[in-house]
Design a protein around this motif. Structure first.
Motif, mmCIF file in Angstrom:
data_model
loop_
_atom_site.group_PDB
_atom_site.id
_atom_site.type_symbol
_atom_site.label_atom_id
_atom_site.label_comp_id
_atom_site.label_asym_id
_atom_site.label_seq_id
_atom_site.Cartn_x
_atom_site.Cartn_y
_atom_site.Cartn_z
ATOM 1 N N LEU A 70 -35.132 77.395 59.172
ATOM 2 C CA LEU A 70 -35.910 77.500 57.795
ATOM 3 C C LEU A 70 -37.604 77.313 58.314
ATOM 4 O O LEU A 70 -37.793 76.361 58.567
ATOM 5 C CB LEU A 70 -35.224 76.589 56.710
ATOM 6 C CG LEU A 70 -36.009 76.803 55.436
ATOM 7 C CD1 LEU A 70 -35.840 78.253 54.780
ATOM 8 C CD2 LEU A 70 -35.520 75.856 54.464
ATOM 9 N N ILE A 71 -38.083 78.247 57.802
ATOM 10 C CA ILE A 71 -39.673 78.335 58.342
ATOM 11 C C ILE A 71 -40.443 78.619 56.969
ATOM 12 O O ILE A 71 -40.257 79.569 56.077
ATOM 13 C CB ILE A 71 -39.838 79.587 59.191
ATOM 14 C CG1 ILE A 71 -38.932 79.479 60.449
ATOM 15 C CG2 ILE A 71 -41.272 79.615 59.557
ATOM 16 C CD1 ILE A 71 -39.124 80.462 61.460
ATOM 17 N N THR A 72 -41.542 77.797 56.887
ATOM 18 C CA THR A 72 -42.747 77.948 56.187
ATOM 19 C C THR A 72 -43.705 78.684 56.774
ATOM 20 O O THR A 72 -44.033 78.325 57.941
ATOM 21 C CB THR A 72 -43.423 76.616 55.375
ATOM 22 O OG1 THR A 72 -43.834 75.639 56.541
ATOM 23 C CG2 THR A 72 -42.187 75.799 54.696
ATOM 24 N N GLY A 73 -44.637 79.561 55.941
ATOM 25 C CA GLY A 73 -45.849 80.043 56.736
ATOM 26 C C GLY A 73 -45.246 81.371 57.676
ATOM 27 O O GLY A 73 -46.056 81.621 58.558
ATOM 28 N N GLY A 79 -50.101 76.687 56.240
ATOM 29 C CA GLY A 79 -51.325 75.734 56.150
ATOM 30 C C GLY A 79 -52.570 76.450 55.922
ATOM 31 O O GLY A 79 -52.384 77.764 55.933
ATOM 32 N N LEU A 80 -53.593 75.935 55.424
ATOM 33 C CA LEU A 80 -54.972 76.421 55.359
ATOM 34 C C LEU A 80 -56.176 76.303 56.660
ATOM 35 O O LEU A 80 -55.963 75.351 57.172
ATOM 36 C CB LEU A 80 -55.590 75.803 54.324
ATOM 37 C CG LEU A 80 -54.933 76.024 52.610
ATOM 38 C CD1 LEU A 80 -55.832 75.144 51.807
ATOM 39 C CD2 LEU A 80 -54.746 77.549 52.596
ATOM 40 N N THR A 81 -56.505 77.316 57.182
ATOM 41 C CA THR A 81 -57.624 76.933 58.308
ATOM 42 C C THR A 81 -58.959 76.852 57.474
ATOM 43 O O THR A 81 -59.973 76.280 58.188
ATOM 44 C CB THR A 81 -57.696 78.280 59.037
ATOM 45 O OG1 THR A 81 -58.018 79.428 58.031
ATOM 46 C CG2 THR A 81 -56.187 78.514 59.875
ATOM 47 N N LYS A 115 -62.425 70.362 49.957
ATOM 48 C CA LYS A 115 -61.570 69.436 50.828
ATOM 49 C C LYS A 115 -60.607 68.924 50.324
ATOM 50 O O LYS A 115 -59.274 69.155 51.215
ATOM 51 C CB LYS A 115 -62.509 68.313 51.146
ATOM 52 C CG LYS A 115 -62.136 67.400 52.245
ATOM 53 C CD LYS A 115 -63.136 66.338 52.608
ATOM 54 C CE LYS A 115 -63.569 65.421 51.605
ATOM 55 N NZ LYS A 115 -64.444 64.472 52.278
ATOM 56 N N GLU A 116 -60.350 68.964 48.941
ATOM 57 C CA GLU A 116 -59.140 68.370 48.233
ATOM 58 C C GLU A 116 -57.780 69.362 48.601
ATOM 59 O O GLU A 116 -56.541 68.937 48.694
ATOM 60 C CB GLU A 116 -59.094 68.112 46.843
ATOM 61 C CG GLU A 116 -59.916 66.869 46.509
ATOM 62 C CD GLU A 116 -61.640 67.249 46.841
ATOM 63 O OE1 GLU A 116 -61.977 68.426 46.643
ATOM 64 O OE2 GLU A 116 -62.528 66.207 46.905
ATOM 65 N N ASP A 117 -58.140 70.769 48.547
ATOM 66 C CA ASP A 117 -57.192 71.638 48.764
ATOM 67 C C ASP A 117 -56.795 71.716 50.156
ATOM 68 O O ASP A 117 -55.531 71.935 50.410
ATOM 69 C CB ASP A 117 -57.849 73.121 48.320
ATOM 70 C CG ASP A 117 -58.184 73.223 46.960
ATOM 71 O OD1 ASP A 117 -57.614 72.607 45.926
ATOM 72 O OD2 ASP A 117 -58.861 73.923 46.387
ATOM 73 N N PHE A 118 -57.497 71.422 51.110
ATOM 74 C CA PHE A 118 -57.310 71.769 52.432
ATOM 75 C C PHE A 118 -56.254 70.499 52.875
ATOM 76 O O PHE A 118 -55.426 70.652 53.320
ATOM 77 C CB PHE A 118 -58.558 71.476 53.210
ATOM 78 C CG PHE A 118 -58.132 71.677 54.754
ATOM 79 C CD1 PHE A 118 -58.254 72.798 55.320
ATOM 80 C CD2 PHE A 118 -58.304 70.383 55.710
ATOM 81 C CE1 PHE A 118 -58.099 72.882 56.830
ATOM 82 C CE2 PHE A 118 -57.949 70.424 56.965
ATOM 83 C CZ PHE A 118 -57.914 71.738 57.427
ATOM 84 N N GLU A 160 -50.494 66.855 52.485
ATOM 85 C CA GLU A 160 -49.411 66.595 51.458
ATOM 86 C C GLU A 160 -48.249 67.279 51.503
ATOM 87 O O GLU A 160 -47.394 66.562 51.619
ATOM 88 C CB GLU A 160 -50.093 66.490 50.044
ATOM 89 C CG GLU A 160 -49.307 65.699 49.017
ATOM 90 C CD GLU A 160 -49.891 65.954 47.559
ATOM 91 O OE1 GLU A 160 -49.247 66.067 46.731
ATOM 92 O OE2 GLU A 160 -51.366 65.828 47.643
ATOM 93 N N ALA A 161 -48.366 68.508 51.969
ATOM 94 C CA ALA A 161 -47.355 69.387 51.860
ATOM 95 C C ALA A 161 -46.307 68.902 52.654
ATOM 96 O O ALA A 161 -45.167 69.193 52.853
ATOM 97 C CB ALA A 161 -47.861 71.022 52.199
#
Length: 111
Positions: A5-8, A73-75, A80-83, A89-90
């Motif tokens: 199972l894969i995210t991203g 994920g985010l690059t 900063k909180e979203d990153f 957290e995820a």
């Protein structure tokens, strides 16, 4: 057949990982957003629509996977909180969900 199972999976790196696992005869399942483009993925792949921070919505799918690969994920982010929420957290949320719901997980891979 072992199940992954894969995210991203719809991103640049994830697409390559999915293709490689598919060629190696793994049963590949992915977690995708409602808005994700899926037309470039093999049709045989199972897709589970789930927000990244809400794994409990697919808890039953976590119970019988052999491997979990977390690529989402985010690059970059506007705040900063979203990153940190998506890239930090995820990971914790998914690890907690896997510990709670998975019965045969062999490996968690974080990319």
């Amino acid at each position: 057949m072992e199940k992954v199972l894969i995210t991203g999976a719809t991103g640049f790196v994830g697409n390559g990982v999915v293709s490689a696992l598919f060629r190696k005869n793994y049963k590949v399942e992915i977690i995708a957003r409602e808005t994700s483009r899926l037309d470039h993925l093999p049709a045989e792949i199972s897709v589970h629509k789930c927000p990244l921070l809400e794994p409990f919505k697919i808890a039953e799918k976590l119970s019988d996977i052999d491997y979990f690969i977390h690529i989402a994920g985010l690059t970059k982010a506007r705040r900063k909180e979203d990153f940190y929420k998506i890239n930090g957290e995820a990971v914790k949320i998914w690890l907690d969900a896997l510990l709670r719901y998975s019965t045969k997980l062999k490996k968690f891979v974080l990319i």
